[in-house]
Design a protein around this motif. Structure first.
Motif, mmCIF file in Angstrom:
data_model
loop_
_atom_site.group_PDB
_atom_site.id
_atom_site.type_symbol
_atom_site.label_atom_id
_atom_site.label_comp_id
_atom_site.label_asym_id
_atom_site.label_seq_id
_atom_site.Cartn_x
_atom_site.Cartn_y
_atom_site.Cartn_z
ATOM 1 N N MET A 1 0.905 -1.295 0.220
ATOM 2 C CA MET A 1 -0.019 0.024 0.006
ATOM 3 C C MET A 1 0.932 1.352 -0.030
ATOM 4 O O MET A 1 1.713 1.362 0.797
ATOM 5 N N VAL A 2 0.582 2.183 -1.062
ATOM 6 C CA VAL A 2 1.244 3.500 -0.974
ATOM 7 C C VAL A 2 0.482 4.384 -0.392
ATOM 8 O O VAL A 2 -0.904 4.662 -0.909
ATOM 9 N N VAL A 3 0.695 5.383 0.732
ATOM 10 C CA VAL A 3 -0.049 6.387 0.942
ATOM 11 C C VAL A 3 0.107 7.859 0.607
ATOM 12 O O VAL A 3 1.733 7.953 0.737
ATOM 13 N N ALA A 4 -0.398 8.500 0.176
ATOM 14 C CA ALA A 4 0.021 9.840 -0.288
ATOM 15 C C ALA A 4 -0.527 10.845 0.617
ATOM 16 O O ALA A 4 -1.868 11.129 0.614
ATOM 17 N N GLY A 5 0.095 11.461 1.562
ATOM 18 C CA GLY A 5 -0.558 12.611 2.398
ATOM 19 C C GLY A 5 0.468 13.395 2.938
ATOM 20 O O GLY A 5 0.344 13.635 4.430
ATOM 21 N N GLY A 6 1.589 13.971 2.252
ATOM 22 C CA GLY A 6 2.493 14.681 2.952
ATOM 23 C C GLY A 6 2.225 16.200 3.071
ATOM 24 O O GLY A 6 1.076 16.675 2.677
ATOM 25 N N GLY A 7 2.974 16.802 3.892
ATOM 26 C CA GLY A 7 3.115 18.217 3.756
ATOM 27 C C GLY A 7 2.800 18.706 5.208
ATOM 28 O O GLY A 7 3.493 19.038 6.035
ATOM 29 N N THR A 8 1.474 18.456 5.659
ATOM 30 C CA THR A 8 1.142 19.073 7.264
ATOM 31 C C THR A 8 0.610 17.681 7.793
ATOM 32 O O THR A 8 0.336 16.589 7.179
ATOM 33 N N ALA A 9 0.701 17.941 9.228
ATOM 34 C CA ALA A 9 0.150 16.864 9.959
ATOM 35 C C ALA A 9 -1.223 16.193 9.667
ATOM 36 O O ALA A 9 -1.455 15.320 9.990
ATOM 37 N N GLY A 10 -1.849 17.457 9.355
ATOM 38 C CA GLY A 10 -3.549 16.877 9.064
ATOM 39 C C GLY A 10 -3.523 15.997 7.638
ATOM 40 O O GLY A 10 -4.816 15.331 7.643
ATOM 41 N N HIS A 11 -2.562 15.974 6.957
ATOM 42 C CA HIS A 11 -2.479 14.822 5.957
ATOM 43 C C HIS A 11 -1.917 13.768 6.059
ATOM 44 O O HIS A 11 -2.329 12.565 5.842
ATOM 45 N N ILE A 12 -0.933 13.882 7.157
ATOM 46 C CA ILE A 12 0.159 12.502 7.336
ATOM 47 C C ILE A 12 -0.429 11.780 8.384
ATOM 48 O O ILE A 12 -0.195 10.679 8.233
ATOM 49 N N GLU A 13 -0.978 12.378 9.696
ATOM 50 C CA GLU A 13 -1.564 11.677 10.785
ATOM 51 C C GLU A 13 -2.479 10.563 10.309
ATOM 52 O O GLU A 13 -2.391 9.449 10.744
ATOM 53 N N PRO A 14 -3.653 10.902 9.433
ATOM 54 C CA PRO A 14 -4.489 10.039 9.008
ATOM 55 C C PRO A 14 -3.689 8.950 8.179
ATOM 56 O O PRO A 14 -4.311 7.789 8.209
ATOM 57 N N ALA A 15 -2.901 9.236 7.379
ATOM 58 C CA ALA A 15 -2.199 8.274 6.477
ATOM 59 C C ALA A 15 -1.610 7.214 7.420
ATOM 60 O O ALA A 15 -1.453 6.024 7.092
ATOM 61 N N LEU A 16 -0.889 7.568 8.413
ATOM 62 C CA LEU A 16 -0.053 6.949 9.449
ATOM 63 C C LEU A 16 -1.180 5.953 10.114
ATOM 64 O O LEU A 16 -0.775 4.772 10.542
ATOM 65 N N ALA A 17 -2.167 6.418 10.719
ATOM 66 C CA ALA A 17 -3.213 5.910 11.376
ATOM 67 C C ALA A 17 -3.881 4.894 10.550
ATOM 68 O O ALA A 17 -3.948 3.590 10.920
ATOM 69 N N LEU A 18 -4.062 4.962 9.166
ATOM 70 C CA LEU A 18 -4.594 3.845 8.349
ATOM 71 C C LEU A 18 -3.417 2.695 8.216
ATOM 72 O O LEU A 18 -3.503 1.744 8.343
ATOM 73 N N ALA A 19 -2.021 3.146 8.140
ATOM 74 C CA ALA A 19 -0.844 2.248 7.923
ATOM 75 C C ALA A 19 -1.078 1.500 9.179
ATOM 76 O O ALA A 19 -0.759 0.139 9.131
ATOM 77 N N VAL A 95 -3.502 5.160 -1.813
ATOM 78 C CA VAL A 95 -4.235 5.777 -0.822
ATOM 79 C C VAL A 95 -3.931 7.002 -0.469
ATOM 80 O O VAL A 95 -2.925 7.596 -0.112
ATOM 81 N N GLY A 96 -4.921 8.051 -1.117
ATOM 82 C CA GLY A 96 -4.606 9.632 -1.054
ATOM 83 C C GLY A 96 -5.230 10.301 0.075
ATOM 84 O O GLY A 96 -6.513 9.974 0.145
ATOM 85 N N PHE A 97 -4.550 11.548 0.849
ATOM 86 C CA PHE A 97 -5.365 11.951 1.881
ATOM 87 C C PHE A 97 -5.362 13.562 1.335
ATOM 88 O O PHE A 97 -5.849 14.456 2.314
ATOM 89 N N GLY A 98 -5.211 13.832 0.329
ATOM 90 C CA GLY A 98 -5.055 15.360 -0.405
ATOM 91 C C GLY A 98 -3.866 16.142 -0.473
ATOM 92 O O GLY A 98 -2.795 15.169 0.154
ATOM 93 N N GLY A 99 -3.665 17.297 -0.670
ATOM 94 C CA GLY A 99 -2.455 17.904 -0.488
ATOM 95 C C GLY A 99 -1.659 17.649 -1.599
ATOM 96 O O GLY A 99 -2.110 16.966 -2.554
ATOM 97 N N TYR A 100 -0.394 18.337 -1.790
ATOM 98 C CA TYR A 100 0.453 18.308 -2.858
ATOM 99 C C TYR A 100 1.008 17.159 -3.286
ATOM 100 O O TYR A 100 1.619 17.105 -4.504
ATOM 101 N N VAL A 101 1.062 16.018 -2.300
ATOM 102 C CA VAL A 101 1.721 14.838 -2.534
ATOM 103 C C VAL A 101 0.790 14.081 -3.322
ATOM 104 O O VAL A 101 1.234 13.000 -4.121
#
Length: 354
Positions: A1-19, A95-101
């Motif tokens: 699984m590749v998660v894309a949610g970089g930039g801010t904690a608001g994008h990264i933390e949900p990606a890591l919680a999913l992971a 799996v993408g969470f928005g943001g520029y990544v």
């Protein structure tokens, strides 16, 4: 699984919680996160034990400028590099969470890999609007985000937050931060980088809090400083909160911004909140806080109205009123969703099976 949610904690933390949730359900899985050299993911992703692959950022210019002319070339290069990552790691799903990544991830996966989109905010951003056009499944935190056919599941949160027993951890948490063990306590933070307006208004009320017998734990941001006279109960300033679970356990109420992730965590742990929406953007922070405020679990104050006087007249009496705090806590708990991480994990695993 590749998660894309970089930039801010608001994008990264949900990606890591999913992971984390995927790894609990499928210990044989492998998770790779996409990011850029400048994002907060460079600190957060490796610290959680996941592989981080860097791609060129594609920031969207907010106004017409020469940078806008360079955008197609930047997108093309970033998509190319992202496809190379997918091939190298053997990706099965994105799996993408928005943001520029997320934008280059969606474009690189289009027609090649199944895509799952998660939208945390009350209003979907450009990247997720694009990704939703190609996605197998779309999930959102709240209804009416602007993404059609979205399944409403809440925001994936860290297991340490969703399983938090605030009462059981309170003594340990207050000792950890050097807070008074018995005083009503307010937690203050303005996001991962702090917020100057919040810092100035709350620190300007330090003496009033002390006179009312209220302790304060204030995360002012690593790039800011805060000078507060020694008072009792203690007013404890810290640059950053590495242990948000302990910070939530130490607190009786919170004053904070209303990013989607913050609202979700505060709701999940049942903290009464004073929300101060970020005064820039498209107004999504006010929308994020709306359900909790309407339920009676929070108060909304515009950034320009947050002054030491307003805090003295509104926040100090609130934190001192245990009965009101208990009612607000029950109300905000009713708006929280603690199971979103595993719900989204099962959606992703189902997409892979198909």
């Amino acid at each position: 699984m590749v998660v894309a949610g970089g930039g801010t904690a608001g994008h990264i933390e949900p990606a890591l919680a999913l992971a984390d949730a995927v790894m609990r359900l499928r210990p044989d899985a492998r998770v790779v996160a996409l990011g850029t050299e400048r994002g907060l993911e460079n600190k957060l992703v490796p610290a959680r034990g996941y592989q981080l692959e860097l791609i060129p950022p594609v920031p969207m210019p907010r106004k017409p400028s020469p940078d806008l002319l360079k955008l197609p070339l930047r997108v093309r290069e970033s998509v190319k590099r992202t496809r190379e990552v997918f091939e190298r790691v053997g990706a099965d799903v994105v799996v993408g969470f928005g943001g520029y990544v997320s934008l280059p991830a969606y474009l690189a996966a289009r027609g090649r890999l199944p895509i799952v989109v998660h939208e945390a905010n009350a209003k979907a951003g450009l990247a997720n609007k694009v990704g939703a056009k190609f996605a197998e499944r779309i999930a959102a935190a709240v209804p009416d985000s602007g993404l059609n056919d979205a399944e409403i599941i809440g925001i994936p949160l860290r297991h340490s937050i969703t399983s938090l027993d605030r009462a059981a951890l309170r003594a340990q948490a207050r000792a950890h931060f050097g807070l008074d063990p018995n005083a009503p306590t307010l937690l203050v933070f303005g996001g991962s980088q702090g917020a100057r307006s919040i810092n100035n208004a709350v620190s300007g009320t330090a003496a009033v809090f002390a006179q009312a017998g209220i302790g304060v734990l204030h995360a002012h941001g690593p790039k800011n400083s805060l000078a507060v006279q020694s008072v009792s109960p203690p007013y404890v300033p810290v640059p950053y909160l590495d242990r948000m679970d302990l910070a939530y356990a130490a607190a009786d109420a919170v004053l904070c911004r209303s990013g989607a992730m913050t609202v979700a965590e505060v709701s999940a742990v049942g903290l009464p909140a004073v929300f101060v929406p970020l005064p820039i953007g498209n107004g999504e922070q006010s929308l994020n806080a709306g359900p909790v405020v309407r339920a009676g679990g929070g108060i909304l104050v515009p950034d320009e109205q947050l002054t030491p006087q307003w805090i003295a007249e509104n926040v100090v009496p609130l934190v001192a009123d245990r009965a009101r705090l208990a009612a607000m806590s029950a109300a905000t708990l009713g708006t929280g969703r603690r199971e979103a991480d595993e719900v989204l994990a099962r959606i992703v695993l189902d997409v892979i099976k198909k």
